[in-house]
Scaffold this active site. Sequence first.
Site, PDB file in Angstrom:
ATOM      1  N   HIS A  73       0.718  -1.187   0.029  1.00  0.00           N
ATOM      2  CA  HIS A  73       0.237   0.092  -0.045  1.00  0.00           C
ATOM      3  C   HIS A  73       1.034   1.382   0.081  1.00  0.00           C
ATOM      4  O   HIS A  73       2.087   1.309   0.390  1.00  0.00           O
ATOM      5  CB  HIS A  73      -0.977   0.140   1.244  1.00  0.00           C
ATOM      6  CG  HIS A  73      -0.317  -0.054   2.487  1.00  0.00           C
ATOM      7  ND1 HIS A  73      -0.091  -1.184   3.123  1.00  0.00           N
ATOM      8  CD2 HIS A  73       0.054   1.104   3.094  1.00  0.00           C
ATOM      9  CE1 HIS A  73       0.687  -0.750   4.168  1.00  0.00           C
ATOM     10  NE2 HIS A  73       0.740   0.480   4.505  1.00  0.00           N
TER      11      HIS A  73
ATOM     12  N   HIS B 197       3.826   7.363   4.009  1.00  0.00           N
ATOM     13  CA  HIS B 197       4.789   6.033   3.609  1.00  0.00           C
ATOM     14  C   HIS B 197       4.507   5.096   2.564  1.00  0.00           C
ATOM     15  O   HIS B 197       3.330   5.171   2.092  1.00  0.00           O
ATOM     16  CB  HIS B 197       5.049   5.338   4.847  1.00  0.00           C
ATOM     17  CG  HIS B 197       3.861   4.649   5.580  1.00  0.00           C
ATOM     18  ND1 HIS B 197       2.743   5.036   6.294  1.00  0.00           N
ATOM     19  CD2 HIS B 197       3.183   3.395   5.363  1.00  0.00           C
ATOM     20  CE1 HIS B 197       1.924   4.331   6.616  1.00  0.00           C
ATOM     21  NE2 HIS B 197       2.153   3.155   5.869  1.00  0.00           N
TER      22      HIS B 197
ATOM     23  N   GLU C 175       7.807   1.072   4.951  1.00  0.00           N
ATOM     24  CA  GLU C 175       7.237  -0.096   6.025  1.00  0.00           C
ATOM     25  C   GLU C 175       7.361  -1.188   5.177  1.00  0.00           C
ATOM     26  O   GLU C 175       7.546  -1.396   3.783  1.00  0.00           O
ATOM     27  CB  GLU C 175       5.773   0.220   6.106  1.00  0.00           C
ATOM     28  CG  GLU C 175       5.092  -0.848   6.846  1.00  0.00           C
ATOM     29  CD  GLU C 175       3.599  -0.437   7.265  1.00  0.00           C
ATOM     30  OE1 GLU C 175       3.045   0.279   6.529  1.00  0.00           O
ATOM     31  OE2 GLU C 175       3.141  -1.217   7.908  1.00  0.00           O
TER      32      GLU C 175
HETATM   33 CO    CO Z   1       1.356   1.311   6.371  1.00  0.00          CO
END
Ligand code: CO
Length: 134
Positions: A7, A79, A130
């Site tokens: 994502h 992020h 991430e």
């Molecule tokens: Co995230």
Amino acid sequence: MIGRLNHVAIAVRDLNAAVATYKNALGAKVSEATAQPEHGVTVVFVELPNTKIEFLEPLGENSPIAKFLERNPDGGIHHVCYEVDDIIAARDQLKSRGARVLGDGNPKIGAHGKPVLFLHPKDFLGTLTELEQV
Ligand code: CO
């Protein structure tokens, strides 16, 4: 090491306005909002054919995205998240190359119930990164 883009997270001040923009202007399929008090955010998922976009709105006093929104009052990309098969192996390999892992360096259970780590933006092109074990 890295696999699919899991994502992209966009921090927003106003979740309802963000949802309306993506629904009305882009015709996006958008989930209901989910409060995640343990992460200090309320989250909406935008389902795309090949990945997800997540809108993060601050929740509570010490939201980890509050400072980001002070610096970026219009919101912005917060992020990116890449999938890995083995998060401990990925962490150890990155650390051995000098990358900094945020927090205590141990994976935490992320917004999708899976182990995640965050890598220091200064080590990855100014972008908070991430990793999620899938
Ligand atoms: Co995230």
